[in-house]
Write a protein that holds these residues in place. Structure first.
Motif, PDB file in Angstrom:
ATOM      1  N   UNK A   1      21.601 -47.401  35.956  1.00 23.13           N
ATOM      2  CA  UNK A   1      22.333 -46.119  35.347  1.00 23.13           C
ATOM      3  C   UNK A   1      22.981 -46.556  33.931  1.00 23.13           C
ATOM      4  N   UNK A   2      22.854 -47.548  33.453  1.00 27.37           N
ATOM      5  CA  UNK A   2      23.308 -47.940  32.007  1.00 27.37           C
ATOM      6  C   UNK A   2      22.676 -46.842  31.091  1.00 27.37           C
ATOM      7  N   UNK A   3      23.545 -46.458  30.221  1.00 25.80           N
ATOM      8  CA  UNK A   3      23.153 -45.516  29.387  1.00 25.80           C
ATOM      9  C   UNK A   3      21.887 -45.454  28.648  1.00 25.80           C
ATOM     10  N   UNK A   4      21.425 -46.785  28.336  1.00 25.29           N
ATOM     11  CA  UNK A   4      20.245 -46.995  27.613  1.00 25.29           C
ATOM     12  C   UNK A   4      19.483 -48.034  28.169  1.00 25.29           C
ATOM     13  N   UNK A   5      18.257 -48.176  27.670  1.00 23.20           N
ATOM     14  CA  UNK A   5      17.009 -48.922  28.164  1.00 23.20           C
ATOM     15  C   UNK A   5      17.575 -50.534  28.328  1.00 23.20           C
ATOM     16  N   UNK A   6      17.415 -50.939  29.295  1.00 20.18           N
ATOM     17  CA  UNK A   6      17.686 -52.481  29.702  1.00 20.18           C
ATOM     18  C   UNK A   6      16.564 -53.175  30.168  1.00 20.18           C
ATOM     19  N   UNK A   7      16.315 -54.357  29.537  1.00 22.76           N
ATOM     20  CA  UNK A   7      15.138 -55.152  30.119  1.00 22.76           C
ATOM     21  C   UNK A   7      15.563 -56.282  30.734  1.00 22.76           C
ATOM     22  N   UNK A   8      15.212 -56.232  32.157  1.00 24.31           N
ATOM     23  CA  UNK A   8      15.443 -57.277  33.163  1.00 24.31           C
ATOM     24  C   UNK A   8      14.527 -58.488  32.570  1.00 24.31           C
TER      25      UNK A   8
ATOM     26  N   UNK B   1      15.381 -44.911  34.295  1.00 24.64           N
ATOM     27  CA  UNK B   1      14.141 -44.241  34.940  1.00 24.64           C
ATOM     28  C   UNK B   1      14.199 -42.792  34.443  1.00 24.64           C
ATOM     29  N   UNK B   2      14.847 -42.324  33.318  1.00 23.12           N
ATOM     30  CA  UNK B   2      14.957 -40.963  33.194  1.00 23.12           C
ATOM     31  C   UNK B   2      13.835 -40.422  32.477  1.00 23.12           C
ATOM     32  N   UNK B   3      12.839 -41.405  31.775  1.00 21.09           N
ATOM     33  CA  UNK B   3      11.651 -40.428  31.501  1.00 21.09           C
ATOM     34  C   UNK B   3      10.876 -40.181  32.356  1.00 21.09           C
ATOM     35  N   UNK B   4      10.598 -40.855  33.409  1.00 22.29           N
ATOM     36  CA  UNK B   4       9.796 -40.593  34.681  1.00 22.29           C
ATOM     37  C   UNK B   4      10.456 -39.404  35.428  1.00 22.29           C
TER      38      UNK B   4
ATOM     39  N   UNK C   1      20.751 -47.273  20.013  1.00 21.78           N
ATOM     40  CA  UNK C   1      21.032 -46.463  18.462  1.00 21.78           C
ATOM     41  C   UNK C   1      20.890 -45.017  19.160  1.00 21.78           C
ATOM     42  N   UNK C   2      19.641 -44.760  19.794  1.00 23.51           N
ATOM     43  CA  UNK C   2      19.688 -43.332  20.018  1.00 23.51           C
ATOM     44  C   UNK C   2      20.815 -42.598  20.966  1.00 23.51           C
ATOM     45  N   UNK C   3      21.212 -43.442  21.913  1.00 28.36           N
ATOM     46  CA  UNK C   3      22.017 -42.967  22.773  1.00 28.36           C
ATOM     47  C   UNK C   3      23.377 -42.875  21.599  1.00 28.36           C
ATOM     48  N   UNK C   4      23.828 -43.506  21.035  1.00 33.10           N
ATOM     49  CA  UNK C   4      25.045 -43.624  20.013  1.00 33.10           C
ATOM     50  C   UNK C   4      24.899 -42.328  19.517  1.00 33.10           C
ATOM     51  N   UNK C   5      23.828 -42.190  18.644  1.00 29.23           N
ATOM     52  CA  UNK C   5      23.535 -40.984  17.816  1.00 29.23           C
ATOM     53  C   UNK C   5      23.749 -39.531  18.463  1.00 29.23           C
ATOM     54  N   UNK C   6      23.044 -39.618  19.792  1.00 31.26           N
ATOM     55  CA  UNK C   6      22.589 -38.261  20.189  1.00 31.26           C
ATOM     56  C   UNK C   6      23.533 -38.059  21.399  1.00 31.26           C
ATOM     57  N   UNK C   7      24.406 -38.865  21.832  1.00 32.85           N
ATOM     58  CA  UNK C   7      25.299 -38.957  22.861  1.00 32.85           C
ATOM     59  C   UNK C   7      24.676 -38.393  24.153  1.00 32.85           C
ATOM     60  N   UNK C   8      23.272 -38.605  24.166  1.00 29.27           N
ATOM     61  CA  UNK C   8      22.342 -38.396  25.659  1.00 29.27           C
ATOM     62  C   UNK C   8      22.091 -39.543  26.234  1.00 29.27           C
TER      63      UNK C   8
END
Length: 91
Positions: A50-57, A82-85, A70-77
């Protein structure tokens, strides 16, 4: 170390500064500071996916994708891993 008096973390962690100085991935600790989260809360969110942005293990560690941050910081979303699926983009 705490930031200097009167200085907000937004200057050091502004999208412009991140874009100019960070590489393609960042540590969870650096991303946590950019979001204003504690280290332990951030790793808890990473573990739960549930981290706000993409994380690579990567093995036993994790790296945050700078472009996603950067997308999250700029959009606030948030862009949960797993959000895209879960919710496809409208066409």
């Amino acid at each position: 170390m705490p930031s200097q008096s009167g200085e907000t973390p937004h200057g050091q962690f502004s999208p412009e500064h991140i874009r100019a100085t960070w590489s393609g991935t960042a540590s969870v600790e650096d991303a946590a500071q950019a979001f204003g989260l504690s280290r332990s809360k951030s790793y808890d969110l990473v573990r739960r996916g549930e981290f706000p942005c993409r994380v690579l293990p990567i093995g036993r560690t994790a790296r945050v994708v700078t472009a996603s941050l950067l997308r999250v910081l700029e959009s606030g979303e948030p862009e949960y891993n797993g959000a895209s699926s879960a919710s496809p983009n409208p066409s």
